[in-house]
Motif scaffolding. Structure first.
Motif, PDB file in Angstrom:
ATOM      1  N   LEU A  24       0.822  -1.202   0.000  1.00 31.13           N
ATOM      2  CA  LEU A  24       0.000   0.000   0.000  1.00 31.13           C
ATOM      3  C   LEU A  24       0.865   1.265   0.000  1.00 31.13           C
ATOM      4  N   ASP A  25       0.323   2.324  -0.547  1.00 34.32           N
ATOM      5  CA  ASP A  25       0.990   3.625  -0.554  1.00 34.32           C
ATOM      6  C   ASP A  25       0.182   4.577   0.309  1.00 34.32           C
ATOM      7  N   GLY A  26       0.611   4.733   1.560  1.00 32.12           N
ATOM      8  CA  GLY A  26      -0.046   5.656   2.468  1.00 32.12           C
ATOM      9  C   GLY A  26       0.747   6.932   2.673  1.00 32.12           C
ATOM     10  N   ARG A  27       1.729   7.154   1.814  1.00 36.30           N
ATOM     11  CA  ARG A  27       2.570   8.337   1.949  1.00 36.30           C
ATOM     12  C   ARG A  27       2.195   9.422   0.942  1.00 36.30           C
ATOM     13  N   SER A  28       2.220   9.068  -0.326  1.00 33.30           N
ATOM     14  CA  SER A  28       2.079  10.106  -1.352  1.00 33.30           C
ATOM     15  C   SER A  28       0.638  10.511  -1.610  1.00 33.30           C
ATOM     16  N   GLU A  29      -0.339   9.706  -1.145  1.00 31.97           N
ATOM     17  CA  GLU A  29      -1.737  10.022  -1.456  1.00 31.97           C
ATOM     18  C   GLU A  29      -2.520  10.610  -0.292  1.00 31.97           C
TER      19      GLU A  29
END
Length: 202
Positions: A24-29
Motif C-alpha cells: 500500500l501507498d499511504g505516503r504520497s496520497e
C-alpha cells in the motif's frame, strides 16, 4: 514499473494459493487537510477500490497488507503529535477510511488478513483495535532497524497486544495454508530468533 500506471506505488504479488502481498501507498496520497472531513483521504479512492477488488477474489490463504505506518489503534500516549507518532501520519488519524477498510474486510468477509507495518521504531504483535471493529484482525510491526528505539513498547499490553519490544530486529512470516497458521518470528541483529508466536488466522 506497472504498465500504464507510471508513478503508482501500490501493487500486489502472489505466491500461488499461499500468500498475496498487497503493498500500500499511504505516503504520497494522504491529505492531512481532510482529516476532519467524512471524506478524509489516507489512500486515494482509486487505491481503495483496487485493494477491495483484489482482496475479495484472491485465492491466497493469507493476505498480507503491507503498510509503511501502522493500521492499528494505539494507546493515547502514542498520539503525541511529534514527527514519529503523529496521528496525521497513519491510519488512526483517518478514521472514516480506516473504518471503511476494516468493515469491508469483516463483512465481505475476507479470510486470512494480516497487516504488516513499521515506522514506530518498535516491534509488536496484536489486534488492530482493543474492541469492536478490527479487534479480530492481526497486525505485526517490525523495527527498529538502524534507528533509535522507541521506549513506548512497554505500554503495549493485553488484551489488545501480545508482545512489544524495541530490540533491533527483522521479522519473518511463515505461512501454512493447510492449517491456516502463521508463525511470526522476530530475529535480532545477529539473525537469531528472540521471539516467535503462532496465530491461526480466520
Amino acid at each position: 514499473r506497472i504498465p500504464g500506471a507510471e508513478g503508482r506505488l501500490w501493487r500486489s504479488y502472489r505466491w500461488g494459493r499461499t500468500v498475496e502481498v498487497f503493498v500500500l501507498d499511504g505516503r504520497s496520497e494522504r491529505r492531512p487537510s481532510t482529516r476532519t472531513s467524512p471524506q478524509c483521504q489516507y489512500i486515494s479512492p482509486e487505491q481503495m477500490a483496487w485493494l477491495k477488488a483484489g482482496l475479495a477474489p484472491s485465492p491466497a490463504g493469507f493476505k498480507v497488507l503491507m503498510n509503511s505506518v501502522p493500521m492499528g489503534n494505539f494507546p493515547q500516549t502514542f498520539n503525541l503529535g511529534d514527527v514519529l507518532l503523529d496521528p496525521e501520519d497513519r491510519w488512526q488519524g483517518y478514521k472514516p477510511q480506516q473504518d471503511e477498510l476494516l468493515t469491508f474486510i469483516e463483512t465481505t468477509p475476507v479470510r486470512g488478513v494480516v497487516f504488516l507495518s513499521g515506522d514506530f521504531h518498535l516491534a509488536c504483535t496484536g489486534r488492530v483495535s482493543p474492541d469492536g471493529l478490527g479487534s479480530q484482525t492481526l497486525e505485526v510491526l517490525a523495527g527498529p532497524g538502524a534507528q533509535f528505539p522507541n521506549p513506548l513498547h512497554y505500554l503495549l499490553r493485553g488484551p489488545q497486544f501480545d508482545f512489544g519490544t524495541s530490540t533491533f530486529n527483522y521479522v519473518a512470516l511463515h505461512c501454512d495454508p493447510a492449517s491456516r497458521q502463521m508463525r511470526v518470528a522476530y530475529h535480532n541483529e545477529e539473525g537469531n530468533i528472540f521471539h516467535e508466536q503462532t496465530f491461526v488466522l480466520p
